[in-house]
Design a protein around this motif. Structure first.
Motif, short mmCIF file in Angstrom:
data_model
loop_
_atom_site.label_atom_id
_atom_site.label_comp_id
_atom_site.label_asym_id
_atom_site.label_seq_id
_atom_site.Cartn_x
_atom_site.Cartn_y
_atom_site.Cartn_z
N TYR A 60 -5.13 10.38 -13.96
CA TYR A 60 -4.26 9.21 -13.95
C TYR A 60 -4.64 8.26 -15.06
CZ TYR A 60 -8.30 7.90 -11.06
OH TYR A 60 -9.57 7.71 -10.58
N ARG A 62 -5.39 4.65 -16.90
CA ARG A 62 -6.10 3.40 -16.58
C ARG A 62 -5.27 2.17 -16.96
NH1 ARG A 62 -11.80 4.00 -19.43
NH2 ARG A 62 -11.83 1.82 -18.88
N TRP A 64 -3.29 -0.81 -16.73
CA TRP A 64 -2.84 -1.75 -15.71
C TRP A 64 -1.49 -2.38 -16.06
CZ3 TRP A 64 -7.83 -4.87 -14.18
CH2 TRP A 64 -8.64 -4.06 -13.39
N GLU A 66 1.04 -0.53 -16.99
CA GLU A 66 2.01 0.54 -16.84
C GLU A 66 3.17 0.09 -15.95
OE1 GLU A 66 2.20 5.13 -15.18
OE2 GLU A 66 0.26 4.20 -15.53
N GLU A 71 5.73 3.99 -7.54
CA GLU A 71 4.43 3.43 -7.15
C GLU A 71 3.57 4.58 -6.63
OE1 GLU A 71 3.10 0.43 -7.36
OE2 GLU A 71 4.82 -0.82 -7.89
N ARG A 98 -1.35 -5.24 -7.87
CA ARG A 98 -0.49 -5.16 -9.05
C ARG A 98 -1.09 -6.16 -10.03
NH1 ARG A 98 3.94 -3.14 -8.27
NH2 ARG A 98 4.24 -3.95 -6.18
N LYS A 106 -2.08 -0.58 -9.53
CA LYS A 106 -3.03 0.38 -10.10
C LYS A 106 -4.49 0.09 -9.75
CE LYS A 106 -2.38 2.90 -13.21
NZ LYS A 106 -1.99 3.65 -14.34
N HIS A 107 -4.75 -0.93 -8.92
CA HIS A 107 -6.13 -1.24 -8.58
C HIS A 107 -6.27 -1.23 -7.06
CE1 HIS A 107 -10.15 -2.56 -9.39
NE2 HIS A 107 -10.01 -3.67 -8.69
#
Length: 148
Positions: A60, A62, A64, A66, A71, A98, A106-107
């Protein structure tokens, strides 16, 4: 979520997450004490609390910033975990952030108290820190670890 009905004990989830504190940051890794990223931390807690991971995690990005209409993290979590309204998230919940408006979540982190969370952060590794208003406004969705 249809077949998973019972949430794991939040104290067990938090204890598992705290055992990862101090693990260095390493992109796409998931080995306690050696290296992990935020998703690797969640995967490691899953293995300890729930059991074997149900499917392999593909590589995936990294990024952030994107954007897109899918989702990926939230959809994956919905397949395996118990989704709950953000306002109902308590200790032991998995939080998806987000990081930028319009970007996909992504976190990943684990809530340890109503005001603290554990996550893996580049250059810092796995840390526990306050859930400040800056972090709170980035919460996109929340989930509970299940008992299978």
């Amino acid at each position: 979520m249809t077949r998973l009905q019972t949430a794991a004990d939040p104290d067990r989830v938090i204890a598992a997450a705290r055992r990862w504190l101090g693990t260095p940051y390493h992109d796409q890794a998931s080995l306690r004490g050696v290296g992990c990223d935020c998703l690797g931390l969640a995967r490691g807690v899953w293995r300890e609390v729930v059991g074997d991971e149900p499917f392999p995690i593909p590589p995936y990005s990294r990024d952030w910033d994107e954007t897109g209409c899918t989702e990926v993290l939230a959809e994956g979590a919905r397949r395996m975990m118990i989704e709950l309204p953000v306002a109902d998230a308590g200790p032991g919940a998995l939080i998806l952030f987000r990081m930028r408006p319009g970007a996909i979540a992504k976190h990943v982190a684990i809530l340890t108290t109503p005001d603290r969370f554990i996550h893996a952060y580049e250059r810092l590794g796995v840390i526990e820190e306050p859930l400040t208003s800056a972090w709170r406004r980035r919460i996109a969705s929340t989930f509970l670890f299940p008992i299978l």
